[in-house]
Motif scaffolding. Structure first.
Motif, PDB file in Angstrom:
ATOM      1  N   CYS A  18       0.928  -1.129   0.111  1.00 52.35           N
ATOM      2  CA  CYS A  18       0.004   0.032  -0.073  1.00 52.35           C
ATOM      3  C   CYS A  18       0.882   1.207   0.057  1.00 52.35           C
ATOM      4  CB  CYS A  18      -0.997   0.002   1.238  1.00 52.35           C
ATOM      5  SG  CYS A  18      -1.820   1.473   1.333  1.00 52.35           S
ATOM      6  N   ALA A  19       0.882   2.134  -1.254  1.00 54.61           N
ATOM      7  CA  ALA A  19       1.704   3.070  -1.267  1.00 54.61           C
ATOM      8  C   ALA A  19       1.145   4.347  -0.243  1.00 54.61           C
ATOM      9  CB  ALA A  19       1.779   3.745  -2.712  1.00 54.61           C
ATOM     10  N   PRO A  20      -0.054   4.649  -0.080  1.00 50.54           N
ATOM     11  CA  PRO A  20      -0.153   5.690   0.898  1.00 50.54           C
ATOM     12  C   PRO A  20       0.051   5.345   2.327  1.00 50.54           C
ATOM     13  CG  PRO A  20      -2.092   5.441  -0.864  1.00 50.54           C
ATOM     14  CD  PRO A  20      -1.273   4.054  -0.682  1.00 50.54           C
ATOM     15  N   CYS A  21      -0.076   4.057   2.534  1.00 47.54           N
ATOM     16  CA  CYS A  21       0.406   3.892   4.289  1.00 47.54           C
ATOM     17  C   CYS A  21       1.728   3.325   4.373  1.00 47.54           C
ATOM     18  CB  CYS A  21      -0.598   2.635   4.537  1.00 47.54           C
ATOM     19  SG  CYS A  21      -2.555   3.137   4.592  1.00 47.54           S
ATOM     20  N   ALA A  22       2.217   3.036   3.334  1.00 43.50           N
ATOM     21  CA  ALA A  22       3.954   2.730   3.117  1.00 43.50           C
ATOM     22  C   ALA A  22       3.732   1.247   3.933  1.00 43.50           C
ATOM     23  CB  ALA A  22       4.727   3.615   3.630  1.00 43.50           C
ATOM     24  N   ARG A  23       2.966   0.521   3.652  1.00 44.79           N
ATOM     25  CA  ARG A  23       3.037  -0.713   4.502  1.00 44.79           C
ATOM     26  C   ARG A  23       2.702  -2.327   3.352  1.00 44.79           C
ATOM     27  NH1 ARG A  23       3.422   1.987   8.336  1.00 44.79           N
ATOM     28  NH2 ARG A  23       2.211   1.977  10.007  1.00 44.79           N
ATOM     29  N   HIS A  24       3.533  -3.045   3.927  1.00 42.16           N
ATOM     30  CA  HIS A  24       3.798  -4.171   2.964  1.00 42.16           C
ATOM     31  C   HIS A  24       2.896  -5.360   3.785  1.00 42.16           C
ATOM     32  CE1 HIS A  24       7.504  -2.502   1.200  1.00 42.16           C
ATOM     33  NE2 HIS A  24       6.938  -3.138   0.138  1.00 42.16           N
ATOM     34  N   PHE A  25       2.036  -6.225   2.910  1.00 41.32           N
ATOM     35  CA  PHE A  25       1.324  -7.017   3.407  1.00 41.32           C
ATOM     36  C   PHE A  25       1.567  -8.617   2.819  1.00 41.32           C
ATOM     37  CE2 PHE A  25      -1.101  -3.035   3.559  1.00 41.32           C
ATOM     38  CZ  PHE A  25      -1.539  -3.183   4.832  1.00 41.32           C
ATOM     39  N   GLY A  26       1.699  -9.573   3.576  1.00 42.11           N
ATOM     40  CA  GLY A  26       1.914 -11.049   3.125  1.00 42.11           C
ATOM     41  C   GLY A  26       0.521 -11.514   3.016  1.00 42.11           C
ATOM     42  N   ASP A  27       0.500 -12.903   2.501  1.00 47.09           N
ATOM     43  CA  ASP A  27      -0.562 -13.433   2.360  1.00 47.09           C
ATOM     44  C   ASP A  27      -1.213 -13.912   3.541  1.00 47.09           C
ATOM     45  OD1 ASP A  27      -0.295 -13.664  -0.466  1.00 47.09           O
ATOM     46  OD2 ASP A  27       0.837 -15.441  -0.539  1.00 47.09           O
ATOM     47  N   CYS A  43      -6.333  -1.948   0.775  1.00 44.95           N
ATOM     48  CA  CYS A  43      -5.746  -1.932   2.199  1.00 44.95           C
ATOM     49  C   CYS A  43      -6.551  -1.966   3.525  1.00 44.95           C
ATOM     50  CB  CYS A  43      -4.812  -0.436   2.082  1.00 44.95           C
ATOM     51  SG  CYS A  43      -4.025  -0.158   3.729  1.00 44.95           S
ATOM     52  N   PRO A  44      -6.414  -2.556   4.285  1.00 53.71           N
ATOM     53  CA  PRO A  44      -7.330  -2.634   5.568  1.00 53.71           C
ATOM     54  C   PRO A  44      -7.227  -1.283   6.433  1.00 53.71           C
ATOM     55  CG  PRO A  44      -5.439  -4.166   5.951  1.00 53.71           C
ATOM     56  CD  PRO A  44      -5.563  -3.747   4.694  1.00 53.71           C
ATOM     57  N   LEU A  45      -6.377  -0.629   6.252  1.00 52.23           N
ATOM     58  CA  LEU A  45      -6.214   0.617   6.853  1.00 52.23           C
ATOM     59  C   LEU A  45      -6.676   1.917   6.265  1.00 52.23           C
ATOM     60  CD1 LEU A  45      -2.491   0.201   8.075  1.00 52.23           C
ATOM     61  CD2 LEU A  45      -4.584  -0.072   9.591  1.00 52.23           C
ATOM     62  N   ARG A 303      -5.582  -3.954  12.923  1.00 51.87           N
ATOM     63  CA  ARG A 303      -5.959  -2.925  13.467  1.00 51.87           C
ATOM     64  C   ARG A 303      -5.593  -2.653  15.280  1.00 51.87           C
ATOM     65  NH1 ARG A 303      -8.308   1.300  10.710  1.00 51.87           N
ATOM     66  NH2 ARG A 303      -9.508   0.583   8.862  1.00 51.87           N
ATOM     67  N   LEU A 304      -5.446  -3.860  15.658  1.00 55.89           N
ATOM     68  CA  LEU A 304      -4.987  -4.258  16.919  1.00 55.89           C
ATOM     69  C   LEU A 304      -3.640  -3.600  16.975  1.00 55.89           C
ATOM     70  CD1 LEU A 304      -6.120  -4.863  19.862  1.00 55.89           C
ATOM     71  CD2 LEU A 304      -5.386  -7.303  19.374  1.00 55.89           C
ATOM     72  N   LYS A 305      -2.751  -4.148  16.203  1.00 54.07           N
ATOM     73  CA  LYS A 305      -1.128  -3.894  16.022  1.00 54.07           C
ATOM     74  C   LYS A 305      -0.953  -2.459  15.770  1.00 54.07           C
ATOM     75  CE  LYS A 305       0.351  -8.387  15.282  1.00 54.07           C
ATOM     76  NZ  LYS A 305       1.334  -9.298  14.202  1.00 54.07           N
ATOM     77  N   GLU A 306      -1.879  -1.761  15.316  1.00 55.93           N
ATOM     78  CA  GLU A 306      -1.704  -0.317  14.726  1.00 55.93           C
ATOM     79  C   GLU A 306      -2.495   0.492  16.155  1.00 55.93           C
ATOM     80  OE1 GLU A 306      -0.492   1.417  12.476  1.00 55.93           O
ATOM     81  OE2 GLU A 306       0.137  -0.135  11.222  1.00 55.93           O
ATOM     82  N   GLY A 307      -2.886  -0.210  17.151  1.00 57.64           N
ATOM     83  CA  GLY A 307      -3.474   0.701  18.307  1.00 57.64           C
ATOM     84  C   GLY A 307      -4.887   1.008  18.171  1.00 57.64           C
ATOM     85  N   GLN A 308      -5.554   0.274  17.178  1.00 61.69           N
ATOM     86  CA  GLN A 308      -7.051   0.780  16.957  1.00 61.69           C
ATOM     87  C   GLN A 308      -7.884  -0.500  17.584  1.00 61.69           C
ATOM     88  OE1 GLN A 308      -7.127   1.350  12.924  1.00 61.69           O
ATOM     89  NE2 GLN A 308      -5.460   3.102  12.899  1.00 61.69           N
ATOM     90  N   ALA A 309      -7.748  -0.667  18.588  1.00 55.21           N
ATOM     91  CA  ALA A 309      -8.698  -1.749  19.325  1.00 55.21           C
ATOM     92  C   ALA A 309     -10.100  -1.592  19.211  1.00 55.21           C
ATOM     93  CB  ALA A 309      -8.702  -1.846  20.875  1.00 55.21           C
TER      94      ALA A 309
END
Length: 474
Positions: A18-27, A43-45, A303-309
């Motif tokens: 995800c370019a906007p979030c600068a996040r890589h995701f695996g399967d 992107c889930p975010l 979400r949880l790892k991003e602090g968004q419980a």
């Protein structure tokens, strides 16, 4: 190029970005929908469309697959091509024009097949292309492009010779040899000699591979030299009529092995080379219901790892609205509520989750029960079977007091429950074996005898009473 890993699971190779979030995701974070294979994941975010990275980050380094490339050339189609070219070499016509025409045909067919090999290997396909598939497209432009490349290389060598400097000549020859693998890779990818000769395109290949490009070049040079070396060794022991087809066969075989190696190098460094391809053994995806569940669980974890419980809880709640009886979703929802110490919501959810877990996974239900007791010390399930199942699981985990608390006054709390004798036999074992309290165990067994004289468990009651009597005597 170093491998890129999932931002949330550092041991898992990345397949999406995800370019906007600068996040890589695996399967692990991006399950696939088998019922909608062309669905573009988001992107889930931020919900932006993700860029597919292919299997580059999961690819085995090409230098670890060298034996496989040699085996690749031993498949039926490459051997048929090598045998065909070797056989034709025995019957070369005597006339110059006829010889050149036959050579053009042979080289055209061989180059077309080698192009197909590189394309197949760039998709990590283990099976070599068949001759019919390779020659069926009708496009033989690679021969003329390779001819142009040979003429250009010869021209550069001729110019270098004009300087009458052995150093300049050797440096030019070495540079041409060094960039040839990169040029061939770009030639197959771009289908254009001009594009393949672009210094930026050549540099992109070398930059993508870094120092590993030298490994590729060394193996290509060795494969190119292999037929000459073998021919030299056999030159004094074999007649020309045998030596010629053997040398030709080895030459074609070496080219196939080299092409397979070049193609796989493209697959390994696909991200940096501007395209993405999945591995041949990549998981095709999950059916729609399973996909949605896995997607919800993965997004909740992110979400949880991003602090968004709160958002994680919302994602799981929506998934439970679709599939209220999925054990994994309920377990994760309970864990999150308990971690957030959301007492009222957690206890309300337990009324649904605990019976579900008691039926499908009593050990999991026992964990939920222990959590419930931390929120409410006197918490008791309202279902007799749930109490019995969870008590049994707690006793198995040596949580004896917690398990016995679920069976206390069982016949009074559940007077219509048909398995009270079974529950009290379980409690008696808990007292005798777990706590070493023989008197309460004897009382429970006596209660079963007096109140349930027709119970099929009386034999077990009698056996346990005998054990307790021996223990009491000691």
């Amino acid at each position: 190029m170093d491998k890129t890993y999932c931002h949330y699971h550092p041991a898992q190779p990345a397949t999406w970005h995800c370019a906007p979030c600068a996040r890589h995701f695996g399967d692990c974070c991006m399950p696939r929908n088998a019922d909608a294979p062309d669905e573009q994941p988001s992107c889930p975010l931020c919900r932006a469309a993700l860029t597919y990275l292919g299997a580059a980050n999961r690819a085995q380094p090409f230098w670890e697959r060298i034996p496989r490339f040699f085996l690749y050339g031993l498949q039926a189609a490459p051997l048929q091509l090598a045998a065909l070219v070797a056989l034709v070499s025995l019957f070369m016509p005597s006339g110059f024009m006829a010889t050149m025409a036959l050579l053009v045909v042979l080289i055209s067919l061989t180059s077309k097949y080698l192009e197909a090999v590189i394309e197949h290997a760039s998709l990590a396909l283990a099976e070599a292309p068949s001759l019919s598939a390779a020659f069926g497209s009708g496009r033989f432009s690679l021969f003329f492009q390779l001819l142009g490349l040979v003429l250009l290389s010869a021209g550069l060598m001729w110019l270098a010779a004009d300087f009458h400097s052995e150093a300049i000549f050797m440096i030019t020859a070495l540079l041409i040899q060094l960039v040839l693998p990169a040029i061939i890779i770009r030639l197959v990818l771009d289908k254009s000699l001009l594009a393949a000769l672009n210094p930026d395109a050549i540099g992109a290949v070398i930059k993508a591979m870094g120092w590993r490009y030298l490994i590729l070049w060394v193996f290509c040079f060795m494969l190119w030299s292999l037929p000459d070396s073998v021919t030299y060794l056999l030159a004094h022991g074999l007649p020309r009529v045998v030596l010629m087809p053997v040398a030709t066969f080895l030459f074609v075989y070496s080219l196939v092995v080299m092409s397979a190696m070049l193609g796989y190098a493209v697959f390994q460094y696909q991200g940096a080379l501007g395209f993405a391809a999945a591995a041949e053994d990549e998981h095709a995806g999950f059916p729609e219901p399973e996909y949605r569940k896995r997607r919800a669980l993965a997004e909740a974890e992110i979400r949880l790892k991003e602090g968004q419980a709160g958002q994680a809880l919302e994602v799981l709640g929506k998934a439970l609205d679709r599939d209220a009886n999925d054990l994994r979703l309920n377990e994760r929802y309970h864990q999150l509520l308990f971690a957030m110490q959301s007492r009222e919501r957690c206890l309300r959810h337990l009324a649904h989750y605990l019976p579900l877990a008691a039926r499908q996974n009593p050990a999991q239900a026992a964990t939920a029960m222990l959590n419930a007791r931390q929120l409410q010390g006197d918490y008791l399930p309202e279902d007799a079977l749930v109490c019995e199942k969870v008590a049994e699981a707690l006793l198995a985990r040596h949580k004896t007091r917690e398990g016995l608390s679920l069976l206390r006054n069982f016949h009074q709390r559940f007077p219509d429950y048909p398995h009270v004798p079974r529950a009290y036999l379980l409690a008696a074992r808990g007292f005798a074996e777990g706590l070493g309290q023989l008197e309460p165990a004897q009382k429970l067994l006596g209660f079963i005898r007096s109140r349930y004289p027709g119970s099929p468990l009386l034999d077990e009651v009698e056996a346990l009473e005998a054990v307790i009597s021996r223990l009491a005597a000691n």
